[in-house]
Design a protein around this motif. Structure first.
Motif, mmCIF file in Angstrom:
data_model
loop_
_atom_site.group_PDB
_atom_site.id
_atom_site.type_symbol
_atom_site.label_atom_id
_atom_site.label_comp_id
_atom_site.label_asym_id
_atom_site.label_seq_id
_atom_site.Cartn_x
_atom_site.Cartn_y
_atom_site.Cartn_z
ATOM 1 N N LEU A 118 0.811 -1.214 0.000
ATOM 2 C CA LEU A 118 0.000 0.000 0.000
ATOM 3 C C LEU A 118 0.851 1.274 0.000
ATOM 4 N N PRO A 119 1.835 1.406 0.895
ATOM 5 C CA PRO A 119 2.668 2.623 0.830
ATOM 6 C C PRO A 119 3.449 2.749 -0.477
ATOM 7 N N THR A 120 3.941 1.610 -0.983
ATOM 8 C CA THR A 120 4.703 1.665 -2.231
ATOM 9 C C THR A 120 3.816 2.100 -3.390
ATOM 10 N N GLY A 121 2.588 1.570 -3.436
ATOM 11 C CA GLY A 121 1.651 1.975 -4.481
ATOM 12 C C GLY A 121 1.306 3.451 -4.400
ATOM 13 N N ILE A 122 1.123 3.950 -3.175
ATOM 14 C CA ILE A 122 0.829 5.371 -3.001
ATOM 15 C C ILE A 122 2.008 6.228 -3.434
ATOM 16 N N LEU A 123 3.222 5.828 -3.034
ATOM 17 C CA LEU A 123 4.416 6.593 -3.415
ATOM 18 C C LEU A 123 4.605 6.614 -4.927
ATOM 19 N N SER A 124 4.228 5.510 -5.591
ATOM 20 C CA SER A 124 4.396 5.459 -7.042
ATOM 21 C C SER A 124 3.496 6.461 -7.758
ATOM 22 N N THR A 125 2.399 6.874 -7.102
ATOM 23 C CA THR A 125 1.535 7.901 -7.694
ATOM 24 C C THR A 125 1.996 9.303 -7.337
ATOM 25 N N ARG A 126 2.758 9.421 -6.264
ATOM 26 C CA ARG A 126 3.237 10.728 -5.816
ATOM 27 C C ARG A 126 4.508 11.152 -6.557
ATOM 28 N N TYR A 127 5.366 10.177 -6.800
ATOM 29 C CA TYR A 127 6.679 10.477 -7.376
ATOM 30 C C TYR A 127 6.871 9.661 -8.647
ATOM 31 N N GLU A 128 7.062 10.339 -9.748
ATOM 32 C CA GLU A 128 7.207 9.680 -11.041
ATOM 33 C C GLU A 128 8.443 8.792 -11.073
ATOM 34 N N MET A 129 9.506 9.182 -10.377
ATOM 35 C CA MET A 129 10.721 8.382 -10.342
ATOM 36 C C MET A 129 10.463 7.026 -9.684
ATOM 37 N N VAL A 130 9.670 7.033 -8.600
ATOM 38 C CA VAL A 130 9.312 5.765 -7.943
ATOM 39 C C VAL A 130 8.517 4.890 -8.901
ATOM 40 N N HIS A 131 7.597 5.497 -9.624
ATOM 41 C CA HIS A 131 6.790 4.749 -10.593
ATOM 42 C C HIS A 131 7.671 4.109 -11.666
ATOM 43 N N LYS A 132 8.641 4.873 -12.191
ATOM 44 C CA LYS A 132 9.505 4.350 -13.251
ATOM 45 C C LYS A 132 10.420 3.235 -12.750
ATOM 46 N N ILE A 133 10.764 3.271 -11.462
ATOM 47 C CA ILE A 133 11.620 2.225 -10.898
ATOM 48 C C ILE A 133 10.810 0.980 -10.546
ATOM 49 N N VAL A 134 9.644 1.191 -9.937
ATOM 50 C CA VAL A 134 8.873 0.074 -9.383
ATOM 51 C C VAL A 134 8.179 -0.738 -10.472
#
Length: 286
Positions: A118-134
């Motif tokens: 859940l936190p990782t999914g939320i962070l992936s929507t907040r930060y584009e860099m997290v989304h591109k990595i995850v």
């Protein structure tokens, strides 16, 4: 035997020792995080032991009634009746304790998966860099054969229920991350803009608008997580997970069709109960 005389240019390329590199990395990590893995093993094994003992202390009939009542409340009367009859059948064929062990492993694995996902999914929507990595990592994880997850778990945590639990968490966490992020991204932009116009903080916007509207999609991720955890717990019997997976494995090893069938039917009953309860919970949030 005739061999081709045509030269293959690829034959002249030295073999890339990918396996040796992975072994070296795993050995280095095992040395570096050895104390941490021992702590995790102690905590997980102790927690699972206490949880399963508490469930086994409850008389089977009362626990079946409780689960059936939960199914009635969260799903429907038909699911409650099926839960009562199915769990009664599991008790009747003598696989109650194994089922409790399996349910304990599933609940603990899903709980850990939610804490991570859940936190990782939320962070992936907040930060584009997290989304591109995850996201590429999730694609890799979801295409990897299930049996492969058992290998690093054995290296870090040895044979036993803890390594099976870690493998189950790694196998079942991707849908939670992916569908949490997807659900938040699918929230209508005008709803978010309206919340911003009323002066809400980012935290209020997340908890009061985005998460409630994304809950059906998030619950679909939880449903998939539970199903993946159940399937992995059965596979993880190969490395000492115990439970119903061990019953199925004994049936295969002994070529005992009856024993394997009883274990398989018990797994199916648990899968249907968990699936229907979480599926109806998802529908209730829509």
């Amino acid at each position: 035997m005739m061999t081709s005389s045509i030269l293959n240019p690829l034959d002249f390329i030295p073999r890339i020792p990918i396996g040796n590199w992975v072994d070296s990395i795993i050995q280095a990590l095992r040395t570096a995080i050895g104390p941490l893995t021992r702590v995790i093993s102690t905590v997980l094994s102790g927690f699972m032991g206490v949880f399963s003992d508490l469930l086994l202390m409850i008389p089977a009939f009362f626990l079946i009634i409780i689960i059936s009542a939960i199914a009635w409340k969260l799903a429907s009367q038909r699911v409650a009746v099926f839960s009562f009859l199915g769990l009664s059948l599991i008790y009747n064929i003598g696989l109650w304790e194994e089922s409790i062990i399996t349910v304990t492993m599933i609940l603990v694995a899903v709980f850990i998966s939610l804490l991570i996902g859940l936190p990782t999914g939320i962070l992936s929507t907040r930060y584009e860099m997290v989304h591109k990595i995850v996201w590429p990592i999730l694609d890799f994880m979801q295409t990897m054969p299930a049996f492969v997850y058992l290998i690093p778990a054995i290296f870090f945590f040895r044979l036993g229920v803890v390594s099976a639990m870690i493998a189950t968490v790694v196998f079942s966490v991707p849908p939670v991350i992916r569908l949490t992020g997807l659900g938040i991204r699918l929230v209508p932009e005008d709803m978010v803009e309206a919340a911003t116009a009323f002066g809400t903080t980012d935290w209020q916007k997340l908890t009061k608008v985005q998460l409630p509207l994304a809950m059906p999609t998030i619950m679909a991720g939880v449903n998939q997580c539970i199903m993946l955890a159940l399937s992995m717990v059965v596979i993880a019997a190969m490395i000492g997970a115990g439970g119903l997976g061990a019953v199925v494995l004994r049936g295969i090893q002994r070529v005992d069709l009856g024993l394997g069938f009883e274990g398989g039917v018990s797994v199916v009953i648990l899968a249907i109960i968990l699936d229907r309860i979480t599926q109806r919970s998802k529908d209730a949030n829509e």
